[in-house]
Scaffold this motif. Structure first.
Motif, mmCIF file in Angstrom:
data_model
loop_
_atom_site.group_PDB
_atom_site.id
_atom_site.type_symbol
_atom_site.label_atom_id
_atom_site.label_comp_id
_atom_site.label_asym_id
_atom_site.label_seq_id
_atom_site.Cartn_x
_atom_site.Cartn_y
_atom_site.Cartn_z
ATOM 1 N N GLN A 270 25.274 66.500 1.490
ATOM 2 C CA GLN A 270 24.953 65.632 0.338
ATOM 3 C C GLN A 270 23.708 66.120 -0.394
ATOM 4 O O GLN A 270 23.399 65.654 -1.485
ATOM 5 N N MET A 271 22.987 67.056 0.204
ATOM 6 C CA MET A 271 21.770 67.556 -0.461
ATOM 7 C C MET A 271 22.035 68.846 -1.239
ATOM 8 O O MET A 271 21.131 69.410 -1.860
ATOM 9 N N PHE A 299 33.581 69.319 -10.610
ATOM 10 C CA PHE A 299 34.375 68.118 -10.296
ATOM 11 C C PHE A 299 34.886 67.441 -11.567
ATOM 12 O O PHE A 299 35.225 66.263 -11.546
ATOM 13 N N SER A 300 34.945 68.171 -12.700
ATOM 14 C CA SER A 300 35.442 67.554 -13.940
ATOM 15 C C SER A 300 36.913 67.871 -14.080
ATOM 16 O O SER A 300 37.340 68.986 -13.789
ATOM 17 N N GLY A 326 26.674 65.649 -3.003
ATOM 18 C CA GLY A 326 25.547 65.023 -3.700
ATOM 19 C C GLY A 326 25.733 64.894 -5.192
ATOM 20 O O GLY A 326 24.763 64.711 -5.927
ATOM 21 N N VAL A 327 26.985 64.953 -5.652
ATOM 22 C CA VAL A 327 27.230 64.750 -7.089
ATOM 23 C C VAL A 327 27.681 63.306 -7.271
ATOM 24 O O VAL A 327 28.648 62.875 -6.647
ATOM 25 N N HIS A 328 26.939 62.572 -8.110
ATOM 26 C CA HIS A 328 27.284 61.166 -8.325
ATOM 27 C C HIS A 328 27.574 60.938 -9.784
ATOM 28 O O HIS A 328 27.127 61.694 -10.642
ATOM 29 N N GLU A 329 28.289 59.871 -10.064
ATOM 30 C CA GLU A 329 28.514 59.473 -11.455
ATOM 31 C C GLU A 329 27.147 59.352 -12.117
ATOM 32 O O GLU A 329 26.217 58.805 -11.523
ATOM 33 N N LYS A 373 13.548 57.684 -25.748
ATOM 34 C CA LYS A 373 14.963 57.830 -25.432
ATOM 35 C C LYS A 373 15.506 56.482 -24.985
ATOM 36 O O LYS A 373 14.957 55.849 -24.097
ATOM 37 N N LYS A 374 16.626 56.064 -25.626
ATOM 38 C CA LYS A 374 17.149 54.731 -25.345
ATOM 39 C C LYS A 374 17.597 54.593 -23.881
ATOM 40 O O LYS A 374 17.236 53.664 -23.187
ATOM 41 N N HIS A 375 18.426 55.538 -23.438
ATOM 42 C CA HIS A 375 18.948 55.455 -22.075
ATOM 43 C C HIS A 375 18.353 56.571 -21.226
ATOM 44 O O HIS A 375 18.425 57.732 -21.604
ATOM 45 N N VAL A 376 17.799 56.208 -20.096
ATOM 46 C CA VAL A 376 17.260 57.227 -19.177
ATOM 47 C C VAL A 376 18.209 57.330 -17.981
ATOM 48 O O VAL A 376 18.430 56.352 -17.264
ATOM 49 N N PHE A 377 18.786 58.534 -17.786
ATOM 50 C CA PHE A 377 19.768 58.739 -16.734
ATOM 51 C C PHE A 377 19.134 59.458 -15.539
ATOM 52 O O PHE A 377 18.035 60.003 -15.640
#
Ligand code: KIV
Ligand code: ZN
Length: 520
Positions: A270-271, A299-300, A326-329, A373-377
């Motif tokens: 996961q790392m 994973f796309s 370790g790839v998450h949405e 920035k409106k949305h911080v991801f």
């Protein structure tokens, strides 16, 4: 080729990102960056970390010593040629490690012995024995490598390996130094050595495969099927020329295909995605979009047929789950009203541990970002924190930048840099805003380095996305890569150029021409 084992056996992961990886052109890392990577590799469960080549420069020596003090679980290894000065430097550098290892090597192929070493077989044999014995004075854990093993005449290879074992080597590494071998051939070499060399069962055989023909991972796995129990590899497959076997590909191949390769590693998979990002950030080497396991598109699912299948059952097109590496949405994290506590929780959930000063700095930069920035991801947080780590110890720092540009306006940059604590300002015009910014940097900090690469990428979607800029500079045959991230592309470009200059300063200190000519 068939597996020679039925139950799950352990295969050791030997990471050489900080040695073979770091010495590839442009991948230079600062001490701080190396410590960061080593700590991460240790936490991820790598068995052995090859931390550097201590004789090659005072900088490499210091890095191996500091990593030796820092690492808690993994074995820390220093590389050395066969000469006693090399071995003594490696022994001294790893002496504080909980588990120190010396890795000594010499070429055994006819072409290397004749042209590189100008040594005959007897002198090479003498050097093998003497180097391993010398290394054993420092530690019981000695690895010996036959450089260019796969192009070595087999009888001679057997004699060198036999002598290395007899002299006290505990691991025998079989490098495919020039990436010339194929899976069947590499399988046969390891099998032959295990069958023919006396006491082969007393040591661990190791693979070290370069990727010149794109076969490094396949060859390494073939080596394991033949009985090798250590794999040398690097994060993102970085290394000399086309690089080394990629750690993330090896580890996931063993995990996903344990039905036919029943070998376990100690790596927390996961790392892997974060390890890839960390190494990409500190080296400035981008990861190709379609790179296995850690590429942006790994994973796309783009085509309609694939998406339809995925909606019905993910197993239609996915052989492993993104979260396993370790790839998450992409998730919306925090906004401008989020406080220090929430930011700290978020960082911890993403695996970051920052010292107080670095945390406060990162928090301030997060607030600035959330204002812009409106949305911080999640990706924004990763870019911000990694950028913080990269720039935290720089000699040259961007203090102020004002750029004027547009239609009918001559692009002008007004810049203030702090150079070793002294602030200096200037302004310059240029062929475009970026050119003006770079000219201003060159005026404040004169240098002869030339720009080899300038690349801009958006961290997330949208016009308010952070830009990650990569700059590669070359000076006197030495190449370094710098990186900067900011919502303003021009500021990110200034950060990236200055980051590359800082790395050049580090590299200037670290030159050791004699050692750097050693082929790896
Ligand atoms: O590729 C190589 O042969 C090496 C050795 C020093 C192990 O890197
Ligand atoms: Zn190598």
């Amino acid at each position: 080729m068939s597996t020679n084992s039925t139950s799950t056996e352990r295969v050791k992961i030997f990471d050489t990102t900080l040695r073979d990886g770091e010495q590839s052109p442009g991948a230079a890392m600062t001490l701080q960056e190396k410590l960061e990577v080593a700590e991460f590799l240790d936490q991820m469960g790598v068995d052995i970390i090859e931390a550097g080549f201590p004789i090659s420069s005072p900088g490499d020596f210091e890095a191996v010593s500091e990593i030796s003090k820092l690492v808690k679980n993994a074995t820390v290894c220093g590389l050395s040629r066969a000469g006693f000065k090399d071995i003594d430097a490696a022994g001294e550098a790893v002496k504080s490690a909980k588990r120190p290892r010396i890795h000594t090597f010499i070429s055994t192929s006819p072409v290397h012995m004749k042209h590189k070493l100008q040594m005959g077989e007897n002198s090479v044999l003498e050097a093998v024995g003497a180097s391993v014995v010398r290394a054993r004075n420092f530690t019981d854990d000695v690895q010996w490598s036959a450089e260019d093993a796969t192009r070595t005449e087999v009888d001679f290879l057997c004699r060198t390996v036999e002598l290395a074992i007899h002299s006290g080597a505990t691991t025998i590494n079989v490098p495919d130094t020039v990436g010339y071998s194929t899976p069947q051939e590499y399988f046969d070499i390891i099998t032959m050595l295990r069958n023919r060399v006396p006491n082969a069962d007393k040591v661990i055989f190791s693979t070290h495969c370069h990727n010149d023909l794109g076969l490094a991972v396949a060859n390494s796995l073939a080596g394991v099927l033949a009985g090798a129990r250590q794999i040398e590899c690097t994060i993102n497959g970085i290394g000399e020329r086309a690089g080394n076997a990629a750690l993330e590909e090896i580890v996931m191949a063993l995990k996903v295909r344990k039905d036919i390769m029943p070998y376990a590693t100690g790596v927390k998979t996961q790392m892997l995605a974060r390890a890839s990002k960390l190494v990409s950030n500190v080296t400035g080497f981008p990861v190709q979009f379609n790179k296995a396991i850690v590429g942006k598109n790994a994973f796309s699912h783009e085509s309609g047929i694939h998406q339809d299948g995925m909606l019905k059952n993910v197993e239609t097109y996915e052989i492993m789950r993104p979260e396993d590496v370790g790839v998450h949405e992409s998730s919306l994290v925090l906004g401008k009203l989020s406080g220090r506590h929430a930011f700290k929780d978020k960082l911890e959930s993403m695996g970051y541990k920052l010292e107080d000063a670095a945390f406060l700095d990162a928090f301030k930069r997060f607030k600035d970002l959330a204002d812009k920035k409106k949305h911080v991801f999640d990706e924004d947080i990763v870019a911000l924190v990694d950028d913080e780590v990269i720039r935290g110890h720089d000699t040259i720092v961007v203090k102020k930048l004002k750029v004027e540009t547009g239609v009918g306006v001559e692009p002008t940059a007004a810049l203030t840099l702090s150079v070793a604590g002294v602030e200096k300002s200037t302004w310059k015009t240029g062929d475009g805003a970026i050119d003006a910014v770079f000219k201003a940097i060159r005026e404040i900090y004169p240098h002869t380095a030339t720009l080899q690469l300038f690349e801009i990428r958006a961290v997330t979607e949208g016009t308010d996305a952070q830009a990650t800029v990569t700059v590669r500079l070359e000076e006197d045959g030495r190449t370094v890569t710098g990186r900067g991230a900011e919502t303003d592309t021009l500021v990110a470009a200034a950060y990236a150029y200055v980051n590359a200059l800082n790395k050049l300063l580090v590299k200037r200190e670290k030159q050791a021409p004699e050692a750097l000519t050693v082929a790896r």
